[in-house]
Write a protein that holds these residues in place. Structure first.
Motif, PDB file in Angstrom:
ATOM      1  N   THR A 282     -45.119 -40.810 -25.826  1.00  0.00           N
ATOM      2  CA  THR A 282     -44.323 -40.080 -26.812  1.00  0.00           C
ATOM      3  C   THR A 282     -44.904 -40.274 -28.198  1.00  0.00           C
ATOM      4  N   HIS A 283     -45.080 -39.172 -28.914  1.00  0.00           N
ATOM      5  CA  HIS A 283     -45.596 -39.227 -30.277  1.00  0.00           C
ATOM      6  C   HIS A 283     -44.437 -39.121 -31.268  1.00  0.00           C
ATOM      7  N   LYS A 284     -44.616 -39.750 -32.405  1.00  0.00           N
ATOM      8  CA  LYS A 284     -43.563 -39.788 -33.413  1.00  0.00           C
ATOM      9  C   LYS A 284     -43.593 -38.550 -34.290  1.00  0.00           C
ATOM     10  N   THR A 285     -42.427 -38.007 -34.547  1.00  0.00           N
ATOM     11  CA  THR A 285     -42.254 -36.934 -35.512  1.00  0.00           C
ATOM     12  C   THR A 285     -41.479 -37.506 -36.695  1.00  0.00           C
ATOM     13  N   SER A 286     -41.957 -37.267 -37.892  1.00  0.00           N
ATOM     14  CA  SER A 286     -41.281 -37.857 -39.052  1.00  0.00           C
ATOM     15  C   SER A 286     -41.440 -36.996 -40.287  1.00  0.00           C
ATOM     16  N   ILE A 287     -40.500 -37.152 -41.192  1.00  0.00           N
ATOM     17  CA  ILE A 287     -40.527 -36.476 -42.491  1.00  0.00           C
ATOM     18  C   ILE A 287     -41.041 -37.464 -43.521  1.00  0.00           C
TER      19      ILE A 287
ATOM     20  N   SER B 238     -32.827 -24.341 -51.786  1.00  0.00           N
ATOM     21  CA  SER B 238     -34.104 -24.505 -51.095  1.00  0.00           C
ATOM     22  C   SER B 238     -34.241 -25.933 -50.606  1.00  0.00           C
ATOM     23  N   VAL B 239     -34.879 -26.072 -49.458  1.00  0.00           N
ATOM     24  CA  VAL B 239     -35.200 -27.369 -48.867  1.00  0.00           C
ATOM     25  C   VAL B 239     -36.684 -27.333 -48.519  1.00  0.00           C
ATOM     26  N   PHE B 240     -37.408 -28.322 -49.016  1.00  0.00           N
ATOM     27  CA  PHE B 240     -38.849 -28.413 -48.752  1.00  0.00           C
ATOM     28  C   PHE B 240     -39.143 -29.758 -48.119  1.00  0.00           C
ATOM     29  N   ALA B 241     -40.007 -29.761 -47.111  1.00  0.00           N
ATOM     30  CA  ALA B 241     -40.342 -31.017 -46.443  1.00  0.00           C
ATOM     31  C   ALA B 241     -41.805 -31.040 -46.037  1.00  0.00           C
ATOM     32  N   GLU B 242     -42.411 -32.209 -46.179  1.00  0.00           N
ATOM     33  CA  GLU B 242     -43.725 -32.465 -45.605  1.00  0.00           C
ATOM     34  C   GLU B 242     -43.491 -33.277 -44.339  1.00  0.00           C
ATOM     35  N   VAL B 243     -43.988 -32.752 -43.224  1.00  0.00           N
ATOM     36  CA  VAL B 243     -43.639 -33.289 -41.915  1.00  0.00           C
ATOM     37  C   VAL B 243     -44.888 -33.622 -41.121  1.00  0.00           C
ATOM     38  N   ASP B 244     -44.856 -34.769 -40.458  1.00  0.00           N
ATOM     39  CA  ASP B 244     -45.840 -35.076 -39.433  1.00  0.00           C
ATOM     40  C   ASP B 244     -45.212 -34.619 -38.134  1.00  0.00           C
ATOM     41  N   GLY B 245     -45.552 -33.402 -37.710  1.00  0.00           N
ATOM     42  CA  GLY B 245     -44.820 -32.758 -36.635  1.00  0.00           C
ATOM     43  C   GLY B 245     -45.568 -32.653 -35.327  1.00  0.00           C
ATOM     44  N   ILE B 246     -45.026 -31.838 -34.457  1.00  0.00           N
ATOM     45  CA  ILE B 246     -45.570 -31.661 -33.117  1.00  0.00           C
ATOM     46  C   ILE B 246     -46.988 -31.125 -33.168  1.00  0.00           C
ATOM     47  N   GLU B 247     -47.280 -30.258 -34.117  1.00  0.00           N
ATOM     48  CA  GLU B 247     -48.613 -29.677 -34.247  1.00  0.00           C
ATOM     49  C   GLU B 247     -49.385 -30.281 -35.413  1.00  0.00           C
TER      50      GLU B 247
ATOM     51  N   GLU C  99     -39.492 -20.587 -35.087  1.00  0.00           N
ATOM     52  CA  GLU C  99     -40.803 -21.228 -35.250  1.00  0.00           C
ATOM     53  C   GLU C  99     -40.668 -22.698 -35.643  1.00  0.00           C
ATOM     54  N   LEU C 100     -39.526 -23.076 -36.174  1.00  0.00           N
ATOM     55  CA  LEU C 100     -39.317 -24.468 -36.554  1.00  0.00           C
ATOM     56  C   LEU C 100     -39.449 -25.406 -35.356  1.00  0.00           C
ATOM     57  N   THR C 101     -39.079 -24.921 -34.166  1.00  0.00           N
ATOM     58  CA  THR C 101     -39.142 -25.783 -32.989  1.00  0.00           C
ATOM     59  C   THR C 101     -40.576 -26.044 -32.545  1.00  0.00           C
ATOM     60  N   ASP C 102     -41.545 -25.330 -33.114  1.00  0.00           N
ATOM     61  CA  ASP C 102     -42.950 -25.624 -32.831  1.00  0.00           C
ATOM     62  C   ASP C 102     -43.392 -26.898 -33.540  1.00  0.00           C
ATOM     63  N   HIS C 103     -42.610 -27.335 -34.528  1.00  0.00           N
ATOM     64  CA  HIS C 103     -43.037 -28.443 -35.379  1.00  0.00           C
ATOM     65  C   HIS C 103     -42.150 -29.684 -35.269  1.00  0.00           C
TER      66      HIS C 103
ATOM     67  N   THR D 292     -39.159 -36.973 -23.709  1.00  0.00           N
ATOM     68  CA  THR D 292     -39.875 -36.926 -22.438  1.00  0.00           C
ATOM     69  C   THR D 292     -40.419 -35.531 -22.159  1.00  0.00           C
ATOM     70  N   MET D 293     -39.612 -34.518 -22.398  1.00  0.00           N
ATOM     71  CA  MET D 293     -39.995 -33.143 -22.055  1.00  0.00           C
ATOM     72  C   MET D 293     -41.025 -32.561 -23.020  1.00  0.00           C
ATOM     73  N   THR D 294     -40.951 -32.940 -24.292  1.00  0.00           N
ATOM     74  CA  THR D 294     -41.853 -32.363 -25.291  1.00  0.00           C
ATOM     75  C   THR D 294     -43.030 -33.273 -25.620  1.00  0.00           C
ATOM     76  N   GLY D 295     -42.897 -34.564 -25.305  1.00  0.00           N
ATOM     77  CA  GLY D 295     -43.935 -35.518 -25.675  1.00  0.00           C
ATOM     78  C   GLY D 295     -43.834 -35.979 -27.109  1.00  0.00           C
ATOM     79  N   HIS D 296     -42.779 -35.534 -27.814  1.00  0.00           N
ATOM     80  CA  HIS D 296     -42.577 -35.903 -29.218  1.00  0.00           C
ATOM     81  C   HIS D 296     -41.119 -36.305 -29.418  1.00  0.00           C
ATOM     82  N   ALA D 297     -40.910 -37.481 -29.972  1.00  0.00           N
ATOM     83  CA  ALA D 297     -39.552 -37.952 -30.219  1.00  0.00           C
ATOM     84  C   ALA D 297     -38.884 -37.096 -31.289  1.00  0.00           C
ATOM     85  N   PRO D 298     -37.626 -36.729 -31.102  1.00  0.00           N
ATOM     86  CA  PRO D 298     -36.936 -35.913 -32.102  1.00  0.00           C
ATOM     87  C   PRO D 298     -36.531 -36.736 -33.311  1.00  0.00           C
ATOM     88  N   ILE D 299     -36.191 -36.038 -34.379  1.00  0.00           N
ATOM     89  CA  ILE D 299     -35.577 -36.667 -35.547  1.00  0.00           C
ATOM     90  C   ILE D 299     -34.067 -36.686 -35.315  1.00  0.00           C
TER      91      ILE D 299
END
Length: 373
Positions: A2-7, A74-83, A115-119, A308-315
């Protein structure tokens, strides 16, 4: 693995009580502490807008912008995401009933908020959900559909298309327009969409059952889950046969539905049934503390399923998560959150309640819409 996803960076403009706010994060869990009304939940709501939908409060867009603001929010974020690394910007434009949501990914307008779910995938638990097991069936359906959406973004479109078709059918019936060709066309659409919704919900419950059955932590007991209220007896039949039976039920129920003023059979009538697995009793009959522990266990199991299903832990967004637990159960909770491998945002009025997190968390104080480390 599992890879980490973080803001890593979050910036708000004219969002709720924040004229402007910026938060630099280092990838650890984030604990927001401060008095009630300081803006802790508003900050987490802003994060929830980095996922499809209306956020953790299910708010109308026009109500989210700061009172007196000249435009939308407006909400802006820099994310280490799925892609990988990505910049996400979302917000609202327009006034009154013409307010719309905008989304940019790396500065480019997105075709859809899906498209947000891609990240990244974002899950939440709020105090408003504490009455889930004793509340209305519609609240439990909404909760279940949110679980499904985290793995199947198309589920939301199916649900909205079904609602649209059902409204058209209800309108025709209310006007006494029983044209067979017209109604059959709408009902065929409803049958296909409705059965697809039901099967997606069942699949989610099956996947969760496999995870919760292996839970050995009594601090957050396992739940047994089932669906009721729509084609309950059609558990093993092929999808095409189920569609045909629902289509026939819609056709046979036209005059009954016309008299009732609504469609009486469909996925919009389903209910999520929850039982305390160890005690084998309905969740609604459990104590308040047991219900909270069941709900937390269910949310954590779902988060593990997403990882488990995506390989990336959710926030995770966990509002007032520690308030109802003693010190020992809080320590177990934080260990389980940390074991998921993702980033969690948590709120509370007392920083000491999160002491068991130690260096695993970044602590931020919220006071009068001002953020400080």
């Amino acid at each position: 693995m599992t890879h980490k996803t973080s803001i890593h960076r979050l910036k708000l403009t004219d969002f709720r009580n924040y004229a402007t706010a910026a938060l630099a994060l280092d990838g650890r869990h984030v604990v927001l502490t401060g008095e009630n009304g300081a803006g802790k939940t508003n900050l987490m709501e802003a994060v929830s807008f980095l996922s499809p939908g209306r956020g953790l409060r299910r708010a109308v867009l026009a109500d989210v912008a700061r009172v007196g603001a000249p435009g939308g929010f407006s909400v802006f974020a820099e994310v280490d995401g799925i892609e990988g690394e990505v910049e996400i910007g979302t917000g609202s434009e327009g006034e009154g009933e013409s307010v719309v949501r905008r989304l940019r990914i790396n500065g480019t307008p997105a075709r859809s908020v899906d498209e947000l779910t891609d990240h990244l995938r974002i899950l939440w638990l709020t105090p408003a959900m504490d009455g889930l097991f004793t509340g209305s069936a519609s609240e439990r359906r909404r909760f279940l559909d949110r679980l499904v959406l985290s793995l199947d973004p198309a589920h939301g479109r199916r649900a909205s298309d079904f609602e649209r078709a059902m409204r058209s059918r209800n309108k025709l019936l209310s006007e006494g327009r029983f044209d067979p060709a017209w109604l059959t066309g709408i009902e065929q659409q409803m049958a296909g969409l409705g059965v697809a919704m039901m099967l997606a919900r069942r699949e989610m419950l099956g996947l969760l059952a496999g995870l919760t059955a292996r839970q050995d932590d009594s601090s957050f007991p396992s739940a047994r889950l089932a669906l009721s209220g729509f084609l309950d007896e059609e558990s093993d039949a092929p999808a095409i046969e189920i569609e045909d039976r629902y289509l026939a039920a819609l056709a046979n129920g036209r005059y009954r539905d016309a008299a009732a003023g609504r469609t009486l059979e469909g996925p919009h009538r389903a209910d999520l049934l929850v039982r305390h697995a160890d005690k084998d009793i309905e969740a609604e009959r459990c104590s308040t503390g047991e219900q909270k522990a069941l709900l937390v266990g269910l949310v954590l199991a779902h988060a593990r399923l997403v990882a488990t299903m995506t390989g990336h832990a959710p926030i995770l967004l966990l509002d007032e998560i520690a308030a109802h637990f003693d010190e020992g159960r809080r320590a177990v909770l934080f260990d389980r959150i940390d074991a998921l491998g993702g980033q969690a945002f948590m709120t509370g009025t007392d920083r000491a309640m999160f002491s068991a997190l130690g260096e695993r968390a970044q602590f931020v104080t919220v006071r009068d819409s001002v953020l400080s480390a």
